[in-house]
Design an enzyme around this catalytic site. Sequence first.
Site, PDB file in Angstrom:
ATOM      1  CG  ASP A 139      41.026  49.996  84.370  1.00 35.03           C
ATOM      2  OD1 ASP A 139      41.122  51.257  84.241  1.00 35.03           O
ATOM      3  OD2 ASP A 139      40.976  49.426  85.378  1.00 35.03           O
ATOM      4  CG  HIS A 161      37.814  52.258  82.420  1.00 37.34           C
ATOM      5  ND1 HIS A 161      38.232  51.599  83.762  1.00 37.34           N
ATOM      6  CD2 HIS A 161      36.841  51.307  81.907  1.00 37.34           C
ATOM      7  CE1 HIS A 161      36.981  50.460  83.838  1.00 37.34           C
ATOM      8  NE2 HIS A 161      36.472  50.486  82.756  1.00 37.34           N
TER       9      HIS A 161
END
Length: 685
Positions: free
Chosen positions: A461, A494
């Site tokens: 993430d 991300h």
Amino acid sequence: MQVARTPRKPNHRLAGAAATVLIGLTSLTAIAAPSSAAPPGSQDSPACSSSSTRLEAGTAQAPQNLCVPAAATDDTSTLLVWNKPDVYGDVVDYRVYQNGAPIGTAEENARQFSPAQEYVDAFRARDTDGFHAKTVAHNFTVTGLSPRTKHTFSVTGIRADGSETPASGTITVTTTPKRHTNVVTAPAYKAKGDGTTLDTAAIQKAIDTCRTPGCTVVVPQGTFRTGALFLHSNMTVELQEGARLLGSDQPEDYPLEKGYYLYPVPEPLPTEAEYRNYLRPPSLLNVLPGDNGRSKEGREPGAVASNVRITGKGVVDGNGWKRTSTGTVTDEAGNELPQYVASSAGKVLEDGLLAANQFRNAKANPDALTGIVNRPDTFEDSVLYGQYRSSLMTFMGVDNLYLEGVTADNPAFHGVMIVDSENTTVNGMRHTTYNTNNGDGLEFGGTSNGIVLNNFFDTGDDQVNFAAGQGKYGAQGRPSEDVWIFNNYMRMGHGGIAVGSNTAAWVQRVLAEDNVMYKVETGGLRMKSTSDMAGGGRNFLFRDTAMACMGSSAFIMTLSYNQSPSGYVAADSATFKDVVVRNVSVDGNNSPSCGMAVSDSKPVIDIQAGPALGEGTATLSNFTFQDVVFRNVNPANIKGLTNSVFDGVTFQSVRNNANPWRFDQYSTGNSFADVSPAPAALPAG
């Protein structure tokens, strides 16, 4: 929108020149000045403060704000960090002086102590045409010192021609006394480290009896299977090389009654039916309040613990997820990285280890889910999945937190969470969480005066994420502020630097510089929130950064983030403002040579704000993109950006030779100078 008709010559990547470091000011030309000795006098063991992120305009050519991060000095070593000079365009390295004699340069030192540096060097070697912004190390690890000794330090910049800048101010650093150690395998504790025996009680006993100020709990080589562990003030956990703390995969080893509320419960208790707050299970390593963080006062920085350190070359393994069928991948530096199964709430029982068992346990035993404020009648799987997985490390209410060297691996939920704390440093860690679901590298929530340097990130993430509460009641909390992020290598994941989606109390004064981002999937600078979250992000300086092989957009600023159900009470729209992006290179958005899918749907600058998104949605304002160069990218798509500046922005190549500038009718008051190609008639809709 205004377009300058007589543009100046571009100064991309500030080659041979420099800019001031104050957010919002234009670049200044370097002024030649002779080197000089350090100023007279010294400061003893100066801890770094917010002055390193609250930069002021100037023309100083000496390195600034030389300091030591809190709790970074022990009995044999210390860490020096400093801000670059105000004028630094021709500085290629820094030289450190100890007691008046040179002991090395920052770049040489980084190759010895920073796990990011071999990746940075490999990135530079591939940049054969000199396209990318140049990053420079500006920190130094000093080793080989003796306990209870004083040393003076100063720093000079090394220019491209070999000359040196004026010296920084001189500081004096005093090492600590020799530390008492508790080795967890000693007869007093009897941890086995065989990978099978549950060593929780043995390790916790070593922690609990480590009460001499500065005491160190030593975890030697071996695999120590353990449940949740709880640290306290004035201690170090040293994970020696070859040591692995392996999280148990059994939910009962993370007892819910010892867990925490991510956000405090307001008093008086909210009356709105939609308000909820969940008691989460503890992480593998924890510093947590006695009331589980329910009260705001009980989690103020220092209220729970001070001077907490985790160091060494060992691994903290959350045992959260299964590996992929291949298990590893060989990265761009020739190293093997673990690869975990990408999963979700719908697939966790198939893909997870601890993650699966905690989800299964919560679903099968809803009556055991105690501590819920405004308990729902039923639990959706998305709620159980989002609230009842353990993160890897959680530190709440800490003053002076220092993490160095360890590897953070395979969390069931988030990686390292630093909440409502102050004076925190994360130095030289490896974050190997790809592609664990929600596997952020670092998360700062309500935390101030943070330093993040020399880290290698390969995450599932965001790499470094900021949060600051949700909606009406979150706006009453602590902002996340004064965080300095530099000399890191950010891979996959991300957002590289990410804000939100929880932004109610503001994320502000963040300096991110001299980082390299490679294959980051969703925005090197990613700012996300909603039209009812409140707060937002402001006063960011994102500079001197090289970005390549981006998976989608390089810059994302959106107020239409898809927020999963979380029980907050709506407030006004969030916004983002006063953001400077300076001296940044972006290459290869959606490039098939980087292994990313080719697509026209991902704009290189993606700004989604303003009335086009719905009534009450704020616009974004006062952005500056200065000396930014793009190639192999998609056009921008900008909605709701106002009163912003594009200065010295060049698109060398755009997919399908499209015009890169796309604005909606609510993007007003923006100006352009020295941009290439020039925008068409604006707004373009």
